[in-house]
Design an enzyme around this catalytic site. Structure first.
Site, short mmCIF file in Angstrom:
data_model
loop_
_atom_site.label_atom_id
_atom_site.label_comp_id
_atom_site.label_asym_id
_atom_site.label_seq_id
_atom_site.Cartn_x
_atom_site.Cartn_y
_atom_site.Cartn_z
N HIS A 287 23.49 17.10 5.21
CA HIS A 287 24.82 17.72 5.20
C HIS A 287 25.78 16.93 4.30
O HIS A 287 26.40 17.48 3.39
CB HIS A 287 25.36 17.77 6.64
CG HIS A 287 26.72 18.39 6.77
ND1 HIS A 287 26.90 19.70 7.17
CD2 HIS A 287 27.96 17.89 6.55
CE1 HIS A 287 28.20 19.97 7.18
NE2 HIS A 287 28.88 18.89 6.82
N GLU A 288 25.87 15.63 4.54
CA GLU A 288 26.79 14.82 3.74
C GLU A 288 26.32 14.76 2.28
O GLU A 288 27.14 14.72 1.36
CB GLU A 288 26.92 13.41 4.33
CG GLU A 288 27.50 13.37 5.75
CD GLU A 288 28.80 14.15 5.94
OE1 GLU A 288 29.62 14.19 5.01
OE2 GLU A 288 28.98 14.73 7.04
N HIS A 291 27.86 17.60 0.54
CA HIS A 291 29.26 17.30 0.16
C HIS A 291 29.27 16.39 -1.06
O HIS A 291 30.06 16.56 -1.99
CB HIS A 291 29.98 16.57 1.30
CG HIS A 291 30.43 17.45 2.43
ND1 HIS A 291 31.27 18.52 2.26
CD2 HIS A 291 30.17 17.39 3.78
CE1 HIS A 291 31.51 19.09 3.46
NE2 HIS A 291 30.85 18.43 4.38
N GLU A 317 32.47 22.80 2.68
CA GLU A 317 31.56 23.00 3.79
C GLU A 317 30.44 23.97 3.41
O GLU A 317 29.33 23.88 3.94
CB GLU A 317 32.37 23.49 4.99
CG GLU A 317 31.77 23.23 6.33
CD GLU A 317 31.56 21.76 6.69
OE1 GLU A 317 32.07 20.86 6.00
OE2 GLU A 317 30.83 21.53 7.67
ZN ZN Z 1 30.96 18.82 6.46
#
Ligand code: ZN
Length: 523
Positions: A287-288, A291, A317
């Site tokens: 997830h990170e 980003h 997101e």
């Molecule tokens: Zn996030």
């Protein structure tokens, strides 16, 4: 470039430098700062943020902006109205990318938007909000620990009142919530979110029911005890495969995973290693990493300027959730990566195969806590928060009635009732920080992500095969070309239309879920 324009760019650059410095102090606070250092650290961060605010609202800025706009003429001058127009108003379109006025138009439009927002909020309100939320956060921690909403209630009442005052100061096209949403998701209106979420809710609730009734999956192996060192090894490997650049970033540990930009060439991610839950670090890291790739992929021409960051929380997101869910929870991904994981943890994963692992990471189950929710139920947790905070801001719900409203709605949406406020209305930090208008961006991310992915599949029809072969770089290249490189040049609605040819459409997310769970033989 005119003198006024150059001056504005210089001011913008100094603000970015102050923000990156503040982010470095925060990164250190979350990753390695000794506990006793907190008091001075808070002062250091507050000083940096105050300096950035002063720089932005300095006496000369308004005049420079006006001058630069009139010198730019055409699109640059018209893009942002300087007459105290409501936030969330439609921005004028930018000239094409190859037009010589493109950069200055994009810059003036964005800088003007930031400036006009900041100057509208009276200094007294800024200070009062900061003091109120600082106390509210401490009260929230205590209320959650004691499972007693009444300890937090007066603080939240004050926050709602001040937030409404802020919305009134900022102005709005339709309703006060527009002004709040605009801080996190520029260009979106509350009514649009209401409409999209109403559709989404109607589709998701029955889908959750169908999946949970049919799904039989055992994910108990995730708790078999996984030493951190092995988890770290696997996390680093996956980040490398995604194309995360360790010459421009690093991976550290923190209680809550996050990504932070400390400069155009310094984009850091964190994760956490829970020995009793293998999935936490894997999906937190991916997830990170998503980003991180967004920030790393921004055109270097925008470095050191406010154009050089992701355009909205929702688009940010969308990138993290695409990597975490659409890619990281796909069967092809695990066909390629499971052997590595099994090599690191041969005993724990002895009787598991790639397909069984891929099924286990897609277990759907209504649960109480948003941050632990699966991909399908997650958006319902967000819709609940959006509906409640909208009702608070529209004065249709009183803070004292919030716990009851929360529990009733949980029951309607997910069929479960929180046994305590600690596992219900008190679970998230956002409201205590005054971040009202933030929650919707989490679910918007799911929707933007599925819509972008659908478009990508038209350009890369064999994307599953690529993922299965470990070729994640071609996905990253597509994202960089269509999304990342633009930084904050386009608003989210503009970007979505540009990339996909249509406005935000929740159908793509529902279609994706239905396809996925029918492939997993659940539907
Ligand atoms: Zn996030």
């Amino acid at each position: 470039m005119s003198k006024a324009f150059e001056k504005l760019q210089q001011i913008d650059k100094e603000i970015i430098l102050l923000e990156h410095t503040s982010a470095l102090l925060q990164w250190d606070q979350e990753t390695g700062m000794p506990a006793m250092a907190i008091e001075e650290r808070s002062d250091q961060i507050a000083l940096m943020q105050g300096l950035a605010h002063d720089r932005m609202t300095g006496a000369e800025v308004g005049e420079l902006l006006e001058q630069a706009r009139s010198e730019a003429g055409g699109a640059g001058a018209e893009t942002v109205s300087g007459d105290g127009q409501a936030t969330g108003a439609e921005d004028a379109a930018l000239p094409p990318e190859d037009d010589p006025r493109f950069f200055s138009s994009a810059f003036l439009r964005l800088f003007g938007r930031h400036y006009e927002r900041e100057v509208k909020i009276p200094r007294r309100l800024v200070t009062e909000l900061a003091q109120t939320t600082s106390r509210a956060q401490a009260a929230w921690i205590e209320a959650r620990r004691a499972d007693d909403f009444s300890l937090f209630q007066p603080h939240l009442e004050k926050i709602v009142a001040l937030t409404l005052e802020k919305a009134e100061a900022l102005g709005y096209p339709e309703q006060p919530y527009d002004a709040l949403l605009d801080e996190f998701e520029p260009g979106m209106r509350s009514s649009q979110v209401e409409e999209v979420f109403a559709d989404l809710k109607t589709e998701l609730a029955p889908l959750v029911k169908r999946i949970t009734e049919a799904q039989k999956v055992d994910d108990s192996f995730r708790r078999r005890g996984y030493p951190s060192a092995g988890q770290r090894e696997f996390s680093l490997k996956v980040l490398r495969d995604m194309g995360y650049d360790f010459d421009r970033g690093r991976l550290d540990e923190s209680a809550h995973p996050f990504t932070t930009s400390l400069g155009g060439n310094d984009i850091r991610v964190t994760t956490r290693f829970h020995e009793d839950d293998l999935f936490s670090a894997i999906f937190g890291t991916i997830h990170e990493g998503g980003h991180g790739l967004y920030e790393l992929g921004i055109d270097p021409a925008y470095h050191g300027s406010s154009l050089g960051e992701g355009t909205s929380l929702g688009i940010h997101e969308s990138q993290s959730r695409t990597w975490e869910n659409l890619i990281g929870r796909s069967l092809p991904f695990w066909q390629h990566h499971f052997p590595d994981l099994q090599r690191i943890f041969p005993d724990q994963l002895e009787n598991i195969d790639a397909e069984g692992f891929g099924r286990a990471v897609n277990r759907v189950q209504p649960s109480l806590i948003r941050i632990e929710a699966d991909e399908v139920t997650y958006s319902l947790h967000v819709i609940l928060r959006f509906e409640l905070e909208l009702a608070l801001i529209n004065r249709k719900l009183e803070v004292k009635d919030l716990p009851q409203a929360w529990n009733d709605r949980m029951e309607q949406l997910l069929g479960i009732r929180p046994p305590s406020d600690a596992d219900g209305v008190l679970q998230d930090v956002h409201w205590s920080m005054g971040a009202i208008g933030y929650f919707p961006t989490y679910a918007l991310g799911n929707l933007f992500g599925a819509q972008f992915f659908n478009r990508m599949q038209q350009d890369l029809p064999d994307v599953d095969k690529r993922i299965g072969a470990g070729d994640l770089l071609s996905i990253r290249r597509w994202q960089q070309e269509h999304i990342h490189r633009h930084g904050a040049v386009y608003t989210a609605p503009e970007l979505v239309r540009r990339v996909t040819g249509e406005a935000l459409n929740p159908r793509h997310f529902i279609d994706y879920l239905e396809r996925k769970f029918s492939r997993l033989n659940v539907l």
